[in-house]
Design an enzyme around this catalytic site. Structure first.
Site, PDB file in Angstrom:
ATOM      1  N   GLU A   1      -1.729  24.669 -33.641  1.00  0.00           N
ATOM      2  CA  GLU A   1      -1.727  23.525 -32.721  1.00  0.00           C
ATOM      3  C   GLU A   1      -1.528  24.029 -31.287  1.00  0.00           C
ATOM      4  O   GLU A   1      -1.056  25.161 -31.082  1.00  0.00           O
ATOM      5  CB  GLU A   1      -0.615  22.557 -33.102  1.00  0.00           C
ATOM      6  CG  GLU A   1       0.780  23.115 -32.921  1.00  0.00           C
ATOM      7  CD  GLU A   1       1.709  22.134 -32.229  1.00  0.00           C
ATOM      8  OE1 GLU A   1       1.304  21.550 -31.211  1.00  0.00           O
ATOM      9  OE2 GLU A   1       2.846  21.983 -32.713  1.00  0.00           O
TER      10      GLU A   1
ATOM     11  N   LYS B   1      11.651  18.844 -35.417  1.00  0.00           N
ATOM     12  CA  LYS B   1      12.242  19.038 -34.092  1.00  0.00           C
ATOM     13  C   LYS B   1      13.717  18.635 -34.098  1.00  0.00           C
ATOM     14  O   LYS B   1      14.080  17.626 -34.701  1.00  0.00           O
ATOM     15  CB  LYS B   1      11.498  18.179 -33.071  1.00  0.00           C
ATOM     16  CG  LYS B   1      10.082  18.633 -32.859  1.00  0.00           C
ATOM     17  CD  LYS B   1       9.442  17.925 -31.687  1.00  0.00           C
ATOM     18  CE  LYS B   1       9.063  16.505 -32.022  1.00  0.00           C
ATOM     19  NZ  LYS B   1       8.221  15.893 -30.989  1.00  0.00           N
TER      20      LYS B   1
HETATM   21  N1  PSU Z   1       8.195  20.870 -31.288  1.00  0.00           N
HETATM   22  C1  PSU Z   1       8.499  21.473 -30.124  1.00  0.00           C
HETATM   23  N2  PSU Z   1       7.715  21.241 -29.076  1.00  0.00           N
HETATM   24  C2  PSU Z   1       6.651  20.403 -29.149  1.00  0.00           C
HETATM   25  C3  PSU Z   1       6.324  19.782 -30.372  1.00  0.00           C
HETATM   26  C4  PSU Z   1       7.136  20.053 -31.416  1.00  0.00           C
HETATM   27  O1  PSU Z   1       9.462  22.192 -30.012  1.00  0.00           O
HETATM   28  O2  PSU Z   1       5.981  20.226 -28.161  1.00  0.00           O
HETATM   29  C5  PSU Z   1       5.120  18.881 -30.453  1.00  0.00           C
HETATM   30  C6  PSU Z   1       4.261  19.220 -31.665  1.00  0.00           C
HETATM   31  O3  PSU Z   1       2.940  19.326 -31.213  1.00  0.00           O
HETATM   32  C7  PSU Z   1       4.426  18.007 -32.559  1.00  0.00           C
HETATM   33  C8  PSU Z   1       4.590  16.934 -31.532  1.00  0.00           C
HETATM   34  O4  PSU Z   1       3.310  17.793 -33.400  1.00  0.00           O
HETATM   35  O5  PSU Z   1       5.482  17.523 -30.614  1.00  0.00           O
HETATM   36  C9  PSU Z   1       5.088  15.621 -32.058  1.00  0.00           C
HETATM   37  O6  PSU Z   1       5.123  14.712 -31.013  1.00  0.00           O
HETATM   38  P1  PSU Z   1       5.461  13.177 -31.260  1.00  0.00           P
HETATM   39  O7  PSU Z   1       6.892  13.116 -31.609  1.00  0.00           O
HETATM   40  O8  PSU Z   1       5.149  12.507 -29.963  1.00  0.00           O
HETATM   41  O9  PSU Z   1       4.559  12.722 -32.362  1.00  0.00           O
END
Ligand code: PSU
Ligand code: MN
Length: 302
Positions: A25, A159
Site C-alpha cells: 500500500e 493502528k
Molecule cells: N497505519 C499507520 N499509518 C497509516 C495507516 C496505517 O501507521 O497511514 C493508513 C493505512 O493505509 C490504513 C489506513 O489502511 O491508514 C486506514 O485509514 P482509515 O482509518 O481512514 O480507514
C-alpha cells in the site's frame, strides 16, 4: 476493467509466470512518515522483498490510472507535488475520474490486488474501529474490504490509535481469520503486545500459508490478517503509547478533525511527542512485514 490499470512490465511478467509478488500500500509512505525517510524506507522494503525472491509492487493512483508497480522516482515526484489524496476503497473511481494523485490505503490496495489476482499485501498496520466509534461510527473500510476480498494481509496488528478490543470483535463478526505470528498477545503496532489475546497463534509460516490455502479452497470470500509483531528492539511501551495517543486524540477532537483526517493528524503528533521513536518503530515494522509478506507469497502462490 483493465483500461484503468497501468501495470509495470515486471508485474505483467510476474503475473504471466506466477512469480511471487508482494503488493504494498502507499498511504503509509505519504502520511505516516516524513517524505525523505519514507522513500528511503520504501526502497529498503523493496530490497528486502527482492532478497526473498519476490517482486515488490507499490500501488498508487495518478493520471487517471491505477498504477500497479509505480516506479520509485515517479512515486517520489508524486509525494513532492504535495497534493496527494488518501484513497480508500470508495475513492478509487472519483480519483481516477479527476486524474488526481492518490496513495492507496489497505482497503483500496486489497481491492486492487484482488482485481489482478495477487494474493499478498504487506503494510504497517490496518485500520479498524476507532476509540470513539460509538459516537462517530468511524470504522475503517479496511475491515469491510478484508471481509470481502480473499487477500492475505501482513500487518503489525491494528493502528495503535484504535480500539483494539472492538476491532478484534469486529473481525470475528466479519469472518476474518486473525493469526498472530509467534506471539500469544495481539500486537499493537508500536508495541509487541496488547492486553488482548490473539485469536490464534502460529509459529510456522507454512502453517499460516496452509490456512490461507484452505480458506481459498473452501471458497471463503474473506481475507486473512497475519499479525506480525514489531521487532523486539524497536517495541515501545504500551503505557507510553496509551498516554500519547489519548493526548493527541483529545487535541484532534478539540480541533474538530474528523474522518480520514484523523489518522494523519494523530500520527504526526505521536511522532512529535515521542521524539521520533515512533518513526523508527514504524519503519522497522514495515520492513519486517515486507519480509514476512515475501516469504508467505512464495508459499501461497497458486
Ligand atoms: N497505519 C499507520 N499509518 C497509516 C495507516 C496505517 O501507521 O497511514 C493508513 C493505512 O493505509 C490504513 C489506513 O489502511 O491508514 C486506514 O485509514 P482509515 O482509518 O481512514 O480507514
Ligand atoms: Mn476512518
Amino acid at each position: 476493467m483493465l483500461e484503468y490499470f497501468e501495470i509495470h512490465p515486471d508485474v505483467q511478467e510476474a503475473m504471466r509466470e506466477s512469480i511471487p509478488v508482494v503488493v504494498m500500500e502507499s498511504t503509509i509512505w505519504a502520511q505516516g512518515l516524513p517524505t525523505k525517510e519514507a522513500i528511503n524506507a520504501l526502497m529498503e522494503c523493496c530490497h528486502i522483498i527482492r532478497e526473498e525472491d519476490a517482486l515488490p509492487v507499490l500501488v498508487a493512483l495518478s493520471g487517471g490510472k491505477i498504477r500497479v508497480g509505480i516506479r520509485m522516482d515517479e512515486f517520489s515526484e508524486m509525494l513532492d507535488r504535495g497534493k496527494v489524496q488518501k484513497v480508500n476503497l470508495r475513492d478509487i473511481p472519483t480519483c481516477i475520474q479527476r486524474h488526481g494523485d492518490g496513495t492507496t490505503t489497505v482497503s483500496a490496495t486489497v481491492f486492487i490486488a484482488h482485481s489482478l489476482g495477487l494474493p499478498v499485501v504487506a503494510t504497517g498496520g490496518i485500520g479498524g474501529v476507532h476509540r470513539n466509534a460509538d459516537k462517530t461510527f468511524d470504522v475503517s473500510a479496511d475491515l469491510h474490504t478484508l471481509a470481502n476480498y480473499p487477500i492475505a494481509v501482513v500487518a503489525s496488528g491494528v493502528k495503535s490509535i484504535l480500539n483494539i478490543g472492538a476491532t478484534l470483535e469486529m473481525m470475528e463478526t466479519l469472518g476474518i481469520p486473525v493469526i498472530a505470528y509467534g506471539t500469544d498477545l495481539f500486537p499493537s503496532f508500536y508495541c509487541r503486545t496488547s492486553q488482548f489475546p490473539a485469536p490464534e497463534r502460529m509459529d510456522d509460516l507454512e502453517e499460516i500459508a496452509g490456512v490461507v490455502r484452505i480458506r481459498n479452497r473452501l471458497g471463503m470470500k474473506s481475507g486473512v490478517l497475519i499479525a506480525n509483531p514489531i521487532p523486539k528492539d524497536y517495541s515501545l511501551s504500551e503505557n507510553l503509547m496509551d498516554e500519547v495517543v489519548e493526548k493527541s486524540l483529545l487535541e484532534a477532537t478539540d480541533l474538530g478533525i474528523t474522518g480520514k483526517g484523523v489518522t494523519p493528524y494523530l500520527l504526526e503528533r505521536i511522532h512529535e511527542m515521542t521524539g521520533g521513536a515512533t518513526v523508527k518503530a514504524n519503519i522497522a515494522l514495515i520492513k519486517e512485514n515486507s519480509r514476512i509478506g515475501a516469504k508467505l507469497s512464495r508459499m501461497v502462490y497458486y
